[in-house]
Enzyme design. Structure first.
Site, PDB file in Angstrom:
ATOM      1  N   LYS A   1       0.832  -1.205   0.000  1.00  0.00           N
ATOM      2  CA  LYS A   1       0.000   0.000   0.000  1.00  0.00           C
ATOM      3  C   LYS A   1       0.868   1.258   0.000  1.00  0.00           C
ATOM      4  O   LYS A   1       0.630   2.185  -0.780  1.00  0.00           O
ATOM      5  CB  LYS A   1      -0.904  -0.041   1.236  1.00  0.00           C
ATOM      6  N   SER A   2       1.892   1.291   0.870  1.00  0.00           N
ATOM      7  CA  SER A   2       2.732   2.497   0.969  1.00  0.00           C
ATOM      8  C   SER A   2       3.408   2.792  -0.371  1.00  0.00           C
ATOM      9  O   SER A   2       3.461   3.943  -0.819  1.00  0.00           O
ATOM     10  CB  SER A   2       3.835   2.274   2.013  1.00  0.00           C
TER      11      SER A   2
ATOM     12  N   ARG B   1       2.726   5.979  -3.173  1.00  0.00           N
ATOM     13  CA  ARG B   1       3.859   6.828  -3.567  1.00  0.00           C
ATOM     14  C   ARG B   1       4.092   6.775  -5.068  1.00  0.00           C
ATOM     15  O   ARG B   1       4.414   7.784  -5.695  1.00  0.00           O
ATOM     16  CB  ARG B   1       5.117   6.392  -2.809  1.00  0.00           C
TER      17      ARG B   1
ATOM     18  N   ARG C   1      -8.741  12.234  12.248  1.00  0.00           N
ATOM     19  CA  ARG C   1      -7.325  11.959  12.558  1.00  0.00           C
ATOM     20  C   ARG C   1      -6.472  13.235  12.497  1.00  0.00           C
ATOM     21  O   ARG C   1      -6.750  14.135  11.708  1.00  0.00           O
ATOM     22  CB  ARG C   1      -6.787  10.878  11.599  1.00  0.00           C
TER      23      ARG C   1
ATOM     24  N   SER D   1       7.562   9.165  11.984  1.00  0.00           N
ATOM     25  CA  SER D   1       6.442   8.945  11.073  1.00  0.00           C
ATOM     26  C   SER D   1       6.898   9.107   9.636  1.00  0.00           C
ATOM     27  O   SER D   1       7.374  10.172   9.237  1.00  0.00           O
ATOM     28  CB  SER D   1       5.327   9.954  11.386  1.00  0.00           C
TER      29      SER D   1
ATOM     30  N   GLN E   1       4.941   9.208   7.194  1.00  0.00           N
ATOM     31  CA  GLN E   1       4.009  10.107   6.506  1.00  0.00           C
ATOM     32  C   GLN E   1       4.467  11.549   6.647  1.00  0.00           C
ATOM     33  O   GLN E   1       4.477  12.314   5.681  1.00  0.00           O
ATOM     34  CB  GLN E   1       2.599   9.928   7.078  1.00  0.00           C
TER      35      GLN E   1
ATOM     36  N   ASP F   1       1.851  -1.105  12.104  1.00  0.00           N
ATOM     37  CA  ASP F   1       0.651  -1.598  11.413  1.00  0.00           C
ATOM     38  C   ASP F   1       0.358  -3.063  11.726  1.00  0.00           C
ATOM     39  O   ASP F   1      -0.743  -3.550  11.477  1.00  0.00           O
ATOM     40  CB  ASP F   1       0.818  -1.436   9.896  1.00  0.00           C
TER      41      ASP F   1
ATOM     42  N   ARG G   1      -6.093   1.923  18.172  1.00  0.00           N
ATOM     43  CA  ARG G   1      -5.800   0.481  18.157  1.00  0.00           C
ATOM     44  C   ARG G   1      -5.403  -0.064  19.516  1.00  0.00           C
ATOM     45  O   ARG G   1      -5.391  -1.284  19.696  1.00  0.00           O
ATOM     46  CB  ARG G   1      -4.735   0.168  17.095  1.00  0.00           C
TER      47      ARG G   1
ATOM     48  N   ARG H   1      -7.331  -3.379   9.737  1.00  0.00           N
ATOM     49  CA  ARG H   1      -6.363  -4.281  10.387  1.00  0.00           C
ATOM     50  C   ARG H   1      -6.969  -4.962  11.627  1.00  0.00           C
ATOM     51  O   ARG H   1      -6.600  -6.074  11.967  1.00  0.00           O
ATOM     52  CB  ARG H   1      -5.070  -3.544  10.726  1.00  0.00           C
TER      53      ARG H   1
HETATM   54  C1  S3P Z   1       2.708   4.772   6.242  1.00  0.00           C
HETATM   55  C2  S3P Z   1       3.318   5.115   7.400  1.00  0.00           C
HETATM   56  C3  S3P Z   1       2.837   4.685   8.728  1.00  0.00           C
HETATM   57  C4  S3P Z   1       1.857   3.527   8.619  1.00  0.00           C
HETATM   58  C5  S3P Z   1       0.852   3.731   7.550  1.00  0.00           C
HETATM   59  C6  S3P Z   1       1.534   3.884   6.205  1.00  0.00           C
HETATM   60  C7  S3P Z   1       3.257   5.292   4.980  1.00  0.00           C
HETATM   61  O1  S3P Z   1       2.193   5.767   9.353  1.00  0.00           O
HETATM   62  O2  S3P Z   1       1.208   3.337   9.861  1.00  0.00           O
HETATM   63  O3  S3P Z   1      -0.056   2.652   7.479  1.00  0.00           O
HETATM   64  O4  S3P Z   1       2.928   4.760   3.911  1.00  0.00           O
HETATM   65  O5  S3P Z   1       4.052   6.228   5.043  1.00  0.00           O
HETATM   66  P1  S3P Z   1       3.033   6.919  10.136  1.00  0.00           P
HETATM   67  O6  S3P Z   1       4.010   7.440   9.181  1.00  0.00           O
HETATM   68  O7  S3P Z   1       2.031   7.952  10.515  1.00  0.00           O
HETATM   69  O8  S3P Z   1       3.630   6.250  11.314  1.00  0.00           O
END
Ligand code: S3P
Length: 427
Positions: free
Chosen positions: A23-24, A28, A120, A165, A167, A312, A343, A384
């Site tokens: 997914k990540s 991207r 969020r 993080s 993200q 995750d 969670r 999840r």
């Molecule tokens: C992700 C980063 C993680 C992860 C999320 C996907 C990403 O979050 O929990 O499911 O693709 O960069 P955080 O960066 O907020 O920890």
């Protein structure tokens, strides 16, 4: 509301190359294609709700997307203003990374998401972006979506983040690509590094030294991506836990990323006693290979380091804790409270419903392994949580309510599950 009832199984074997694509990396690949000169070629893109929303947004921002059912080709001539609101659905990654990508784009953009995403925290990206000149706003002074962005010129920065993080890091790296000078980003612990690997592969001037990433502004556009998305270790992990809790079972996951920032949960399962082996097969943007997990009796473990590397997977790992001999403790994991659900509270509540003794902390929990009992639990709209408790059901039987969310990350989850159970589950 969709519900699934699952019955216990005995020893099973599964060898699969059909785990959902990562997914990540999928998010991207679609976003970064917008920074390239020419067409990016993306094979095995995740066709789940979260990442299809990202693809839709990329189209709204002016990219041409061709899809032959296997390869997605994205061609962009720069980001253009969209007449539609950009809907990230359930995806925090989508929303936070788009904040970084759009902060310097010409025009005005509105990002929104579903009821869960609109709750969020977004301040973690909107605040540092505003500090370098971005014009971002939203409810609670920019903390909650819908968010509005008016593209602006961005100042070079040296930013030290308090949270590990990926993200936040990725949003800031994307902003840095169009800032007016060299930027540095420091994180407290290494978080997943797909952004750095992919952008470097596209020719961005990006240097990583331990916890510090230095980014030079883009001189023109980057080279296009040519990528095959590996299997998602976070999705694979549900089946790893299934093998680790059902005596005699054996699961092989093929073509998964073996990036160390993504397979820590497998390492914890190994430390608990599971028999796990890793075979590296190729290295293209990411190390990619197979993971085999064989049942062996599990014992308790303490999880307090590299939390962002397994954040995750903690819900699924908790099912292994509940099936292990002895006590398992999770600490330093307050980030779990701001995921698709809180969670800590959803795992603790659901495990208690299954007859397991669990103590809750502000930053984690302590699980005393025991005998999982059949229960009726909710996913709380969190994919999840849904899949973790369905996997627990393979051991003790389970009714899991509100399972439509599984489509956000793993649309063929039930097909793989059915290959273990031989039963068609409602979904
Ligand atoms: C992700 C980063 C993680 C992860 C999320 C996907 C990403 O979050 O929990 O499911 O693709 O960069 P955080 O960066 O907020 O920890």
């Amino acid at each position: 509301m969709k519900t699934c009832t699952i019955e216990p199984v005995t020893a099973f074997m599964l060898s699969t190359d059909a785990i959902a694509p990562d997914k990540s990396i999928s998010h991207r690949s679609a976003m970064f294609a917008m920074l390239a000169q020419g067409s990016s070629r993306i094979e095995n893109y995740l066709r789940a709700e979260d990442t299809m929303n990202t693809l839709e947004i990329v189209k709204h921002l002016g990219a041409t997307v061709e899809d032959d059912g296997n390869i997605i080709t994205i061609t962009s001539e720069g980001i253009s203003e969209s007449e539609s609101i950009l809907d990230c659905g359930n995806s925090g990654t989508g929303m936070r990374l788009f904040c970084g990508l759009l902060a310097s784009a010409t025009g005005h953009f509105v990002l929104t998401g579903d009821t869960y995403l609109r709750r969020r925290p977004m301040k973690r990206v909107t605040e540092p972006l505003r500090n370098i000149g971005a014009k971002l706003d939203g409810r609670e002074y920019g903390n909650l979506a819908p968010l509005s962005i008016r593209g602006a010129s961005l100042k070079a920065f040296e930013y030290e983040s308090m949270i590990a993080s990926a993200q936040v890091k990725s949003a800031m790296i994307l902003a840095a690509l169009s800032a007016d000078g060299t930027c540095t980003y420091r994180e407290p612990e290494l978080s997943r590094d797909h952004t750095e690997r992919m952008l470097r592969g596209m020719g961005a001037q990006l240097h990583v030294d331990g916890l510090v990433t230095t980014v030079e502004p883009m001189q023109g556009l980057l080279s296009p991506l040519d990528i095959r998305i590996p299997a998602d270790p976070s999705s694979a992990f549900f089946f790893a836990v299934a093998a680790a809790i059902i005596p005699g079972s054996d699961v092989t996951i093929e073509g998964v990323t073996l990036n160390k920032t993504r397979i820590e949960a497998f390492k914890v399962l190994e430390a608990m006693g599971a028999d796990i082996s890793y075979t590296l097969k190729e290295d293209r943007y990411e190390p990619i290979g197979d993971i085999q997990v064989r049942y062996a009796p599990l014992h308790g473990v303490v999880v307090e380091k590299n939390i962002s590397w397994l954040i995750d997977e903690l819900p699924a790992l908790s099912i292994a804790f509940a099936s292990a001999e002895g006590t398992s403790i999770v600490k330093n994991a307050e980030e779990l409270r701001v995921k698709e659900s809180d969670r800590i509270s959803t795992v603790v509540g659901n495990l208690r419903a299954c007859g397991i003794d669990v103590e809750e902390f502000s930053d984690g929990y302590c699980v005393t392994g025991g005998v999982l009992q059949r229960a009726c639990v909710s996913s709380y709209g969190d994919h999840r949580i849904a899949m973790s408790f369905i996997i627990a059901g393979l051991k003790c039987g389970m009714e899991v309510e509100d399972i439509a969310c599984i489509n956000t990350s793993f649309p063929n989850f039930f097909e793989l599950l059915n290959s273990i159970t031989g039963v068609m589950y409602a979904h």
